[in-house]
Enzyme design. Structure first.
Site, PDB file in Angstrom:
ATOM      1  N   GLY A 146      60.296  20.569 105.970  1.00  0.00           N
ATOM      2  CA  GLY A 146      59.183  20.150 105.127  1.00  0.00           C
ATOM      3  C   GLY A 146      58.204  19.308 105.923  1.00  0.00           C
ATOM      4  O   GLY A 146      57.362  19.811 106.666  1.00  0.00           O
ATOM      5  N   GLY A 147      58.333  17.975 105.805  1.00  0.00           N
ATOM      6  CA  GLY A 147      57.387  17.036 106.405  1.00  0.00           C
ATOM      7  C   GLY A 147      57.046  17.313 107.866  1.00  0.00           C
ATOM      8  O   GLY A 147      55.882  17.260 108.259  1.00  0.00           O
ATOM      9  N   GLU A 174      70.064  22.924 101.249  1.00  0.00           N
ATOM     10  CA  GLU A 174      69.253  21.708 101.337  1.00  0.00           C
ATOM     11  C   GLU A 174      69.834  20.640 100.411  1.00  0.00           C
ATOM     12  O   GLU A 174      69.548  20.648  99.199  1.00  0.00           O
ATOM     13  CB  GLU A 174      67.822  22.013 100.904  1.00  0.00           C
ATOM     14  CG  GLU A 174      67.133  23.073 101.740  1.00  0.00           C
ATOM     15  CD  GLU A 174      65.621  22.870 101.701  1.00  0.00           C
ATOM     16  OE1 GLU A 174      65.050  22.576 102.746  1.00  0.00           O
ATOM     17  OE2 GLU A 174      65.048  22.987 100.610  1.00  0.00           O
ATOM     18  N   GLY A 200      63.114  14.863 102.534  1.00  0.00           N
ATOM     19  CA  GLY A 200      62.023  13.891 102.567  1.00  0.00           C
ATOM     20  C   GLY A 200      62.483  12.451 102.665  1.00  0.00           C
ATOM     21  O   GLY A 200      61.675  11.529 102.477  1.00  0.00           O
ATOM     22  N   GLU A 211      62.677  20.923  94.493  1.00  0.00           N
ATOM     23  CA  GLU A 211      61.557  20.288  93.778  1.00  0.00           C
ATOM     24  C   GLU A 211      61.183  21.114  92.541  1.00  0.00           C
ATOM     25  O   GLU A 211      60.783  20.567  91.514  1.00  0.00           O
ATOM     26  CB  GLU A 211      60.360  20.110  94.728  1.00  0.00           C
ATOM     27  CG  GLU A 211      60.603  18.938  95.672  1.00  0.00           C
ATOM     28  CD  GLU A 211      59.941  19.049  97.024  1.00  0.00           C
ATOM     29  OE1 GLU A 211      58.999  19.848  97.181  1.00  0.00           O
ATOM     30  OE2 GLU A 211      60.388  18.333  97.937  1.00  0.00           O
ATOM     31  N   ASN A 239      57.869  24.555 105.349  1.00  0.00           N
ATOM     32  CA  ASN A 239      57.426  24.523 103.951  1.00  0.00           C
ATOM     33  C   ASN A 239      56.380  23.415 103.834  1.00  0.00           C
ATOM     34  O   ASN A 239      56.714  22.235 103.875  1.00  0.00           O
ATOM     35  CB  ASN A 239      58.637  24.226 103.048  1.00  0.00           C
ATOM     36  CG  ASN A 239      58.233  23.969 101.609  1.00  0.00           C
ATOM     37  OD1 ASN A 239      57.134  24.329 101.189  1.00  0.00           O
ATOM     38  ND2 ASN A 239      59.121  23.337 100.840  1.00  0.00           N
ATOM     39  N   TRP A 240      55.138  23.820 103.682  1.00  0.00           N
ATOM     40  CA  TRP A 240      54.045  22.835 103.662  1.00  0.00           C
ATOM     41  C   TRP A 240      53.936  22.114 102.315  1.00  0.00           C
ATOM     42  O   TRP A 240      53.159  21.175 102.180  1.00  0.00           O
ATOM     43  CB  TRP A 240      52.711  23.517 103.972  1.00  0.00           C
ATOM     44  CG  TRP A 240      52.592  24.055 105.358  1.00  0.00           C
ATOM     45  CD1 TRP A 240      53.547  24.059 106.339  1.00  0.00           C
ATOM     46  CD2 TRP A 240      51.431  24.677 105.931  1.00  0.00           C
ATOM     47  NE1 TRP A 240      53.051  24.647 107.479  1.00  0.00           N
ATOM     48  CE2 TRP A 240      51.749  25.034 107.254  1.00  0.00           C
ATOM     49  CE3 TRP A 240      50.139  24.969 105.454  1.00  0.00           C
ATOM     50  CZ2 TRP A 240      50.840  25.662 108.112  1.00  0.00           C
ATOM     51  CZ3 TRP A 240      49.234  25.608 106.291  1.00  0.00           C
ATOM     52  CH2 TRP A 240      49.589  25.943 107.612  1.00  0.00           C
ATOM     53  N   LYS A 241      54.650  22.587 101.323  1.00  0.00           N
ATOM     54  CA  LYS A 241      54.562  22.022  99.957  1.00  0.00           C
ATOM     55  C   LYS A 241      53.089  21.972  99.520  1.00  0.00           C
ATOM     56  O   LYS A 241      52.329  22.863  99.876  1.00  0.00           O
ATOM     57  CB  LYS A 241      55.223  20.643  99.906  1.00  0.00           C
ATOM     58  CG  LYS A 241      56.610  20.634 100.532  1.00  0.00           C
ATOM     59  CD  LYS A 241      57.384  19.401 100.197  1.00  0.00           C
ATOM     60  CE  LYS A 241      58.641  19.371 101.038  1.00  0.00           C
ATOM     61  NZ  LYS A 241      59.636  18.459 100.531  1.00  0.00           N
ATOM     62  N   SER A 290      65.161  16.692 106.182  1.00  0.00           N
ATOM     63  CA  SER A 290      64.846  15.717 107.242  1.00  0.00           C
ATOM     64  C   SER A 290      65.149  16.230 108.654  1.00  0.00           C
ATOM     65  O   SER A 290      65.623  15.470 109.503  1.00  0.00           O
ATOM     66  CB  SER A 290      65.557  14.386 106.970  1.00  0.00           C
ATOM     67  OG  SER A 290      65.067  13.815 105.764  1.00  0.00           O
ATOM     68  N   HIS A 294      63.536  26.144  95.209  1.00  0.00           N
ATOM     69  CA  HIS A 294      63.479  24.872  95.949  1.00  0.00           C
ATOM     70  C   HIS A 294      63.857  23.744  94.996  1.00  0.00           C
ATOM     71  O   HIS A 294      63.496  23.777  93.807  1.00  0.00           O
ATOM     72  CB  HIS A 294      62.065  24.659  96.526  1.00  0.00           C
ATOM     73  CG  HIS A 294      62.018  23.511  97.492  1.00  0.00           C
ATOM     74  ND1 HIS A 294      61.923  22.214  97.070  1.00  0.00           N
ATOM     75  CD2 HIS A 294      62.079  23.479  98.843  1.00  0.00           C
ATOM     76  CE1 HIS A 294      61.923  21.414  98.136  1.00  0.00           C
ATOM     77  NE2 HIS A 294      62.017  22.159  99.229  1.00  0.00           N
TER      78      HIS A 294
HETATM   79  C1  PEP Z   1      61.970  20.792 102.212  1.00  0.00           C
HETATM   80  O1  PEP Z   1      60.941  20.543 101.625  1.00  0.00           O
HETATM   81  O2  PEP Z   1      62.578  21.833 101.946  1.00  0.00           O
HETATM   82  C2  PEP Z   1      62.467  19.867 103.226  1.00  0.00           C
HETATM   83  C3  PEP Z   1      63.572  20.158 103.851  1.00  0.00           C
HETATM   84  O3  PEP Z   1      61.709  18.724 103.451  1.00  0.00           O
HETATM   85  P1  PEP Z   1      61.906  17.639 104.631  1.00  0.00           P
HETATM   86  O4  PEP Z   1      62.083  18.420 105.912  1.00  0.00           O
HETATM   87  O5  PEP Z   1      60.659  16.855 104.613  1.00  0.00           O
HETATM   88  O6  PEP Z   1      63.130  16.853 104.313  1.00  0.00           O
END
Ligand code: PEP
Length: 259
Positions: A239-240, A172, A178, A102, A13-15, A218, A100
Site C-alpha cells: 500500500g503506502g 494481509e 498501514g 478496507e 495498491n494506491w488506494k 507494511s 480488501h
Molecule cells: C494494503 O493496502 O493492502 C497494504 C498492505 O497497505 P500497507 O502496505 O500500507 O500496509
C-alpha cells in the site's frame, strides 16, 4: 506444478491516492524506467478508477500491468456509482483486488459478496487478487487460522480448479496494514503454508502447488527480502510504499528470489 513455476508478483495498491491524471502520470513515468529491466517477476499497480485508462495507456509498452481496486459483481444495471468487470476490461485493466480489508471493514463487504465478485472478474478474464486476513482482536485471540480458513471457504466457494489457476491470494493481517508493524516473515510463512495446504485439500494438490500467495501489510524496501526468502510467499501487496516510484522500485527489485 512445482514452486519454480510460481512467478513472483509485486502489486502496488494506491488506494484513494494519486488519482488525478497528473499524479498518476508522474508516478508511472517515474516508475517505468526504474523497473524496465525486471523480467523475473510480475508487476501490477492498482490506481483509483479515475486514472485506470491513463495508467493502461502509459504502461502499454512497459512491464507493468494495471489492476483495479474493486468491481461490482453485476455486468450492468441500476447500481448507481458502481463499476463492472466489462467496464474495467474495456480500459485495458487485467487484474482486480477483491475483498480488501478496507472494503470489508468500511463498506461491509462480506465473503458471499467477494465470491460473486470473483465470479464476475473470472467471467471477464480479469485476474482476481483475493485478500484475506484477521483483525487485531482475532489475532490476539489466536483465531488467525480459523478466520482465514472461513474467508477462503466462503470466498472461493464453487470455483473449479481451472478457475483457481487465475486467482492470486493476498494474506494481509489487518493489524499490519498501514501500521508500520509488519508480521514477522516466520509468522507470515506459517499462515501462507496453512492457506496452501487448505487449498490443496479443498481443490487439488496442483492448485495448492501452483497458486500464488502474496503477503501484505507494511512491506518496505528493508523487509521485502525476508518475506521473499520464505518458500510459501510468492510476492507482496504493497500500500503506502507503492506511492513513491523509487521506494516501490526498491521493493520490486528487492533481493533475488531464491527459488
Ligand atoms: C494494503 O493496502 O493492502 C497494504 C498492505 O497497505 P500497507 O502496505 O500500507 O500496509
Amino acid at each position: 506444478m512445482g514452486i519454480e513455476a510460481r512467478i513472483p508478483m509485486i502489486i502496488g495498491n494506491w488506494k484513494m491516492h494519486k488519482g488525478t491524471i497528473p499524479e498518476t502520470s508522474e508516478l508511472l513515468r517515474g516508475l517505468i524506467p526504474l523497473v524496465r529491466d525486471v523480467a523475473d517477476r510480475e508487476i501490477v499497480v492498482c490506481p483509483p478508477f479515475t486514472t485506470l485508462e491513463s495508467a493502461t495507456y502509459l504502461c502499454k509498452d512497459a512491464n507493468i500491468s494495471i489492476g483495479a481496486q474493486n468491481l461490482h459483481w453485476e455486468e450492468k444495471g441500476a447500481f448507481t456509482g458502481e463499476i463492472s468487470a466489462p467496464m474495467l476490461l474495456g480500459l485495458g485493466v487485467t487484474h482486480v483486488i477483491i475483498g480488501h480489508s478496507e472494503r470489508r471493514q468500511l463498506f461491509g463487504e462480506l465473503y458471499e459478496l467477494v465470491n460473486r465478485k470473483i465470479d464476475s472478474a473470472l467471467q471477464f478474464n480479469l485476474a482476481p487478487i483475493v485478500c484475506v486476513g484477521e483483525n487485531l482482536d482475532e489475532y490476539r485471540a489466536e483465531q488467525t487460522f480459523r478466520v482465514v480458513e472461513k474467508q477462503i471457504e466462503c470466498g472461493l466457494k464453487g470455483l473449479s480448479d481451472i478457475q483457481m489457476r487465475e486467482i492470486v491470494i493476498a494474506y494481509e493481517p489487518i493489524w499490519a496494514i498501514g501500521t508500520g508493524l509488519a508480521a514477522t516473515s516466520f509468522r507470515a510463512e506459517m499462515v501462507h503454508s496453512f492457506i496452501r495446504a487448505r487449498l490443496a485439500e479443498t481443490f487439488s494438490p496442483e492448485v495448492g502447488n501452483s497458486i500464488r500467495i502474496l503477503y501484505g501489510g507494511s512491506v518496505k524496501p528493508d523487509n521485502i527480502s525476508e518475506f521473499m526468502l520464505q518458500p510459501d510467499i510468492d510476492g507482496v501487496l504493497v500500500g503506502g510504499a507503492s506511492l513513491e516510484a523509487d521506494v516501490f522500485a526498491k521493493i520490486v527489485m528487492g533481493k533475488p528470489f531464491y527459488r
